[in-house]
Design a protein around this motif. Structure first.
Motif, PDB file in Angstrom:
ATOM      1  N   GLY A  79       0.685  -1.102  -0.001  1.00  0.00           N
ATOM      2  CA  GLY A  79      -0.183  -0.184  -0.120  1.00  0.00           C
ATOM      3  C   GLY A  79       0.574   1.246   0.087  1.00  0.00           C
ATOM      4  N   PRO A  80       0.434   2.435  -0.753  1.00  0.00           N
ATOM      5  CA  PRO A  80       1.285   3.890  -0.546  1.00  0.00           C
ATOM      6  C   PRO A  80       1.406   4.095   0.985  1.00  0.00           C
ATOM      7  CG  PRO A  80      -0.968   4.406  -1.659  1.00  0.00           C
ATOM      8  CD  PRO A  80      -0.613   2.267  -1.422  1.00  0.00           C
ATOM      9  N   ILE A  81       0.646   3.858   2.087  1.00  0.00           N
ATOM     10  CA  ILE A  81       0.492   4.469   2.530  1.00  0.00           C
ATOM     11  C   ILE A  81       1.090   3.983   3.998  1.00  0.00           C
ATOM     12  CG2 ILE A  81      -0.619   6.420   4.959  1.00  0.00           C
ATOM     13  CD1 ILE A  81      -1.111   6.847   1.997  1.00  0.00           C
ATOM     14  N   THR A  82       1.007   2.742   4.432  1.00  0.00           N
ATOM     15  CA  THR A  82       1.227   1.934   5.161  1.00  0.00           C
ATOM     16  C   THR A  82       2.200   0.954   4.776  1.00  0.00           C
ATOM     17  OG1 THR A  82       0.225   0.729   5.244  1.00  0.00           O
ATOM     18  CG2 THR A  82       0.023   2.151   7.053  1.00  0.00           C
ATOM     19  N   GLY A  83       2.704   0.287   3.879  1.00  0.00           N
ATOM     20  CA  GLY A  83       3.519  -0.615   3.243  1.00  0.00           C
ATOM     21  C   GLY A  83       4.845  -0.215   3.586  1.00  0.00           C
ATOM     22  N   THR A  84       5.645  -1.134   3.181  1.00  0.00           N
ATOM     23  CA  THR A  84       7.614  -1.762   3.654  1.00  0.00           C
ATOM     24  C   THR A  84       8.003  -0.496   2.278  1.00  0.00           C
ATOM     25  OG1 THR A  84       7.275  -3.619   4.118  1.00  0.00           O
ATOM     26  CG2 THR A  84       9.542  -3.192   3.496  1.00  0.00           C
ATOM     27  N   ARG A  85       8.884   0.444   2.745  1.00  0.00           N
ATOM     28  CA  ARG A  85       9.544   1.537   2.265  1.00  0.00           C
ATOM     29  C   ARG A  85      10.322   0.368   0.630  1.00  0.00           C
ATOM     30  NH1 ARG A  85      12.249   5.336   6.295  1.00  0.00           N
ATOM     31  NH2 ARG A  85      13.837   5.183   4.224  1.00  0.00           N
ATOM     32  N   ASN A  86      10.894   1.293   0.159  1.00  0.00           N
ATOM     33  CA  ASN A  86      11.208   1.013  -0.613  1.00  0.00           C
ATOM     34  C   ASN A  86      12.029   1.840  -1.052  1.00  0.00           C
ATOM     35  OD1 ASN A  86      10.026  -1.815  -2.060  1.00  0.00           O
ATOM     36  ND2 ASN A  86       8.785  -0.536  -2.240  1.00  0.00           N
ATOM     37  N   TYR A  87      13.483   1.608  -1.199  1.00  0.00           N
ATOM     38  CA  TYR A  87      14.667   3.147  -1.007  1.00  0.00           C
ATOM     39  C   TYR A  87      15.596   3.556  -1.696  1.00  0.00           C
ATOM     40  CZ  TYR A  87      15.040   0.486   3.710  1.00  0.00           C
ATOM     41  OH  TYR A  87      14.400   0.357   4.869  1.00  0.00           O
ATOM     42  N   THR A  88      15.375   2.253  -3.168  1.00  0.00           N
ATOM     43  CA  THR A  88      15.818   2.543  -4.492  1.00  0.00           C
ATOM     44  C   THR A  88      14.424   2.346  -6.169  1.00  0.00           C
ATOM     45  OG1 THR A  88      16.993   0.401  -5.176  1.00  0.00           O
ATOM     46  CG2 THR A  88      17.906   2.065  -4.336  1.00  0.00           C
ATOM     47  N   TYR A  89      14.210   3.266  -7.113  1.00  0.00           N
ATOM     48  CA  TYR A  89      14.174   2.881  -8.277  1.00  0.00           C
ATOM     49  C   TYR A  89      13.807   0.713  -8.459  1.00  0.00           C
ATOM     50  CZ  TYR A  89      11.061   4.014 -12.586  1.00  0.00           C
ATOM     51  OH  TYR A  89      10.422   4.025 -12.828  1.00  0.00           O
ATOM     52  N   MET A  90      14.877   0.357  -8.674  1.00  0.00           N
ATOM     53  CA  MET A  90      15.319  -1.264  -9.333  1.00  0.00           C
ATOM     54  C   MET A  90      14.104  -1.499  -7.737  1.00  0.00           C
ATOM     55  SD  MET A  90      18.824  -1.662 -10.414  1.00  0.00           S
ATOM     56  CE  MET A  90      18.905  -3.395 -10.393  1.00  0.00           C
ATOM     57  N   SER A 127      12.205  11.047 -13.223  1.00  0.00           N
ATOM     58  CA  SER A 127      11.514   9.751 -12.532  1.00  0.00           C
ATOM     59  C   SER A 127      12.824   8.874 -12.643  1.00  0.00           C
ATOM     60  CB  SER A 127      11.015   8.928 -13.442  1.00  0.00           C
ATOM     61  OG  SER A 127       9.802   9.454 -13.790  1.00  0.00           O
ATOM     62  N   THR A 128      14.316   9.362 -12.684  1.00  0.00           N
ATOM     63  CA  THR A 128      15.266   8.378 -12.418  1.00  0.00           C
ATOM     64  C   THR A 128      15.375   8.982 -11.219  1.00  0.00           C
ATOM     65  OG1 THR A 128      16.676  10.213 -13.526  1.00  0.00           O
ATOM     66  CG2 THR A 128      16.733   8.330 -14.556  1.00  0.00           C
ATOM     67  N   VAL A 129      15.891  10.096 -10.683  1.00  0.00           N
ATOM     68  CA  VAL A 129      15.506   9.713  -9.521  1.00  0.00           C
ATOM     69  C   VAL A 129      14.529  10.100  -8.607  1.00  0.00           C
ATOM     70  CG1 VAL A 129      18.370  10.910  -9.607  1.00  0.00           C
ATOM     71  CG2 VAL A 129      16.128  12.588  -9.879  1.00  0.00           C
ATOM     72  N   LEU A 130      13.411  10.108  -8.961  1.00  0.00           N
ATOM     73  CA  LEU A 130      11.882  10.508  -7.454  1.00  0.00           C
ATOM     74  C   LEU A 130      11.676   9.244  -6.397  1.00  0.00           C
ATOM     75  CD1 LEU A 130       8.738  11.019  -9.094  1.00  0.00           C
ATOM     76  CD2 LEU A 130       8.968   9.325  -7.857  1.00  0.00           C
ATOM     77  N   ILE A 131      12.086   8.612  -6.472  1.00  0.00           N
ATOM     78  CA  ILE A 131      11.889   7.527  -5.957  1.00  0.00           C
ATOM     79  C   ILE A 131      13.551   7.938  -4.499  1.00  0.00           C
ATOM     80  CG2 ILE A 131      12.531   5.427  -4.900  1.00  0.00           C
ATOM     81  CD1 ILE A 131       9.982   5.899  -6.072  1.00  0.00           C
ATOM     82  N   GLU A 132      15.126   8.199  -4.691  1.00  0.00           N
ATOM     83  CA  GLU A 132      15.609   8.594  -4.236  1.00  0.00           C
ATOM     84  C   GLU A 132      15.500  10.038  -3.864  1.00  0.00           C
ATOM     85  OE1 GLU A 132      17.680   5.629  -6.362  1.00  0.00           O
ATOM     86  OE2 GLU A 132      16.384   6.957  -7.040  1.00  0.00           O
ATOM     87  N   ILE A 133      14.277  10.980  -4.529  1.00  0.00           N
ATOM     88  CA  ILE A 133      14.492  11.757  -3.247  1.00  0.00           C
ATOM     89  C   ILE A 133      13.804  11.890  -3.113  1.00  0.00           C
ATOM     90  CG2 ILE A 133      12.703  14.143  -4.110  1.00  0.00           C
ATOM     91  CD1 ILE A 133      14.056  14.266  -6.960  1.00  0.00           C
ATOM     92  N   GLN A 134      11.889  10.759  -2.882  1.00  0.00           N
ATOM     93  CA  GLN A 134      11.127  10.775  -2.021  1.00  0.00           C
ATOM     94  C   GLN A 134      11.522  10.050  -0.821  1.00  0.00           C
ATOM     95  OE1 GLN A 134       7.959   8.547  -3.920  1.00  0.00           O
ATOM     96  NE2 GLN A 134       6.495   8.314  -2.057  1.00  0.00           N
ATOM     97  N   ASP A 135      12.453   9.098  -0.677  1.00  0.00           N
ATOM     98  CA  ASP A 135      13.088   8.726  -0.032  1.00  0.00           C
ATOM     99  C   ASP A 135      13.461   9.161   1.267  1.00  0.00           C
ATOM    100  OD1 ASP A 135      14.041   6.217   1.356  1.00  0.00           O
ATOM    101  OD2 ASP A 135      16.081   5.981   1.031  1.00  0.00           O
TER     102      ASP A 135
END
Length: 482
Positions: free
Chosen positions: A96-107, A258-266
């Motif tokens: 889930g987008p709110i309570t799920g487990t975090r993913n630290y990178t795009y991969m 998008s290449t760095v979006l997940i890293e920014i969100q982290d």
């Protein structure tokens, strides 16, 4: 005073010792150091990643497409980029987008939602693009640094003088600065640099816009049209097609972050939910860049018409006031210094994480040396981080010196990464996460959007290949690139 301890420099927050001592308030639910990112810092990261000096070439892109298609393409890609970035933001946690487990990178996100061969495809597209961008930024920054010297040369000796100056010394200076900044441990410590870079991007974009407005207000006849450059007058029919493809590609890839979006969100705090803050940051970033893109592209086209240069600050669409041109190019160089780090940090993190996992007992890779720095406080030096990051910066600088037309190759790299990273993966992960039924209305229109963007990427790739072939044919190793 110096000391040592066994922690990985970039991923020190993944293996904290402090929680064992009861200091839980400084740590997140997964045991990593508490994140401090906010809407402001995330927006700054996005603006730094999206607004490059390419904003100054949008007048050329509008000139190829004309008053109707040019602005329409800009708005279309703004919408596509924002929409897919919201899908990707929801994929940061799983299931889930709110309570799920975090993913630290795009991969990690792709592995969590899709798995299989697509994880490797994601890594190839993402890190290939990041490496290409850092090389391209080395070239682009050196062009802006050289433009300062050329501007002063033109001011002293006249606009008819060639004023050829080598880019290589500027590349060396840029690389030296990057070697120092690359020792910033991770994305979490990069906020101040991104904010500075974002301010610089606003500064030089505003200068370019202001000079264009002044040129328009000053009168003078320039040719513009609804369809852009005229076949038979400005270009041949074949050139018109290829240039249109290149212009569409330039606009499409000008938005991609998008290449760095997940890293920014982290980097964002846990509360409010990261996905909500990231969507707002994407809205701020994309709307801000779109405003500048439309203004710079359209006003620049109105100022220069069908003869718009590729970059009207480094390509000398303007010569005076020379001091303002100098200041704008300094702003471009400072912005690219920050942007380089935004795109390099995920590469650094990926390599260091893999090495730490493979050789967990290796002291050279994992040992941190604590050094007391006056004013700053305690700084942790990791010898592997120092050597590896320094080597990476040197290699990218050498490649930039050997192949100064590599910046044009970025269009081709972008074509290979835009579709999978900005469109395909966000849509596929959203379908998997939301469990959208196959052949439902929502599934069909998402697939149509995906396939349409694939066609656009192929068209842009074709235009980039044609442009690159022309660069190679006309390339002279010792001629200053402009």
């Amino acid at each position: 005073m110096t000391g040592e301890f066994q922690k990985n420099g970039l991923y020190i927050e993944q293996n904290p010792e402090a929680p064992e001592n009861g200091d839980l308030k400084n740590f997140d639910d997964d045991g990593r150091h508490k994140r401090t990112g906010t809407l402001l810092t995330a927006s700054a990261h996005i603006i730094t990643a999206v607004i490059g000096s390419g904003v100054l070439s949008l007048a050329w892109a509008i000139a190829q497409l004309g008053w109707v298609v040019g602005p329409a393409v800009l708005m279309a890609f703004a919408f596509i980029t924002y929409f897919t970035s919201t899908l990707l933001a929801d994929s940061y946690r799983s299931p889930g987008p709110i309570t799920g487990t975090r993913n630290y990178t795009y991969m990690d996100v792709v592995r969590s939602h899709l798995g299989g061969y697509r994880v490797q495809l994601c890594g190839l597209a993402q890190y290939g693009n990041l490496v290409g961008v850092t090389i391209g930024y080395t070239i682009t920054a050196s062009i802006s640094m050289v433009a300062v010297k050329r501007s002063n040369c033109f001011h002293r000796h006249g606009h008819h003088v060639k004023c050829n100056i080598s880019n290589n010394p500027s590349m060396i200076i840029f690389a030296a600065v990057q070697i120092f900044l690359s020792q910033i441990p991770n994305f979490h410590k990069l906020s101040w640099l991104s904010i500075l870079a974002a301010v610089m991007s606003f500064a030089y974009s505003s200068i370019g816009l202001g000079l264009s407005l002044a040129k328009v207000a000053g009168g003078g006849h320039v040719r513009t049209s609804l369809t852009g450059v005229t076949v038979g007058v400005d270009v041949s029919g074949t050139e018109k097609v290829w240039r249109s493809f290149q212009a569409i590609g330039d606009i499409a890839f000008a938005y991609a972050y998008s290449t760095v979006l997940i890293e920014i969100q982290d980097t964002l705090k846990s509360h409010p939910p990261e996905s909500k803050v990231m969507k707002r940051a994407s809205g701020v970033g994309v709307s801000t860049t779109t405003l500048f893109y439309v203004l710079c592209g359209c006003v620049g086209y109105a100022a220069f018409g069908n003869d718009a240069p590729g970059n009207f600050l480094t390509g000398f669409g303007f010569y005076e006031p020379f001091w303002l041109i100098d200041f704008a190019n300094v702003c471009i160089a400072i912005h690219l210094i920050g942007a380089y780090q935004v795109f390099a940090q995920p590469i650094f993190g990926f390599v260091e994480k893999r090495c730490t996992s493979k050789w967990p007992e290796n002291k050279f890779i994992n040992t941190e040396h604590a050094v007391n720095v006056p004013i700053y406080g305690t700084y942790y030096i990791n010898l592997f981080r120092l050597v590896w990051r320094t080597a990476y910066v040197i290699v990218t600088a050498v490649i930039a010196m050997i192949f100064p037309f590599f910046n044009d190759f970025l269009g081709l790299i972008g074509a290979g990464s835009f579709y999978p990273l900005t469109v395909y993966f966000p849509i596929e992960m959203h379908i998997a996460q939301a469990k959208i039924p196959k052949y439902s209305f929502r599934w069909i229109w998402l697939k149509i959007l995906s396939w349409t963007c694939l066609v656009i990427s192929l068209v842009a790739a074709a235009g980039s290949i044609q442009g690159l072939s022309q660069d190679v044919k006309t390339y002279k190793p010792f001629k200053t690139q402009q």
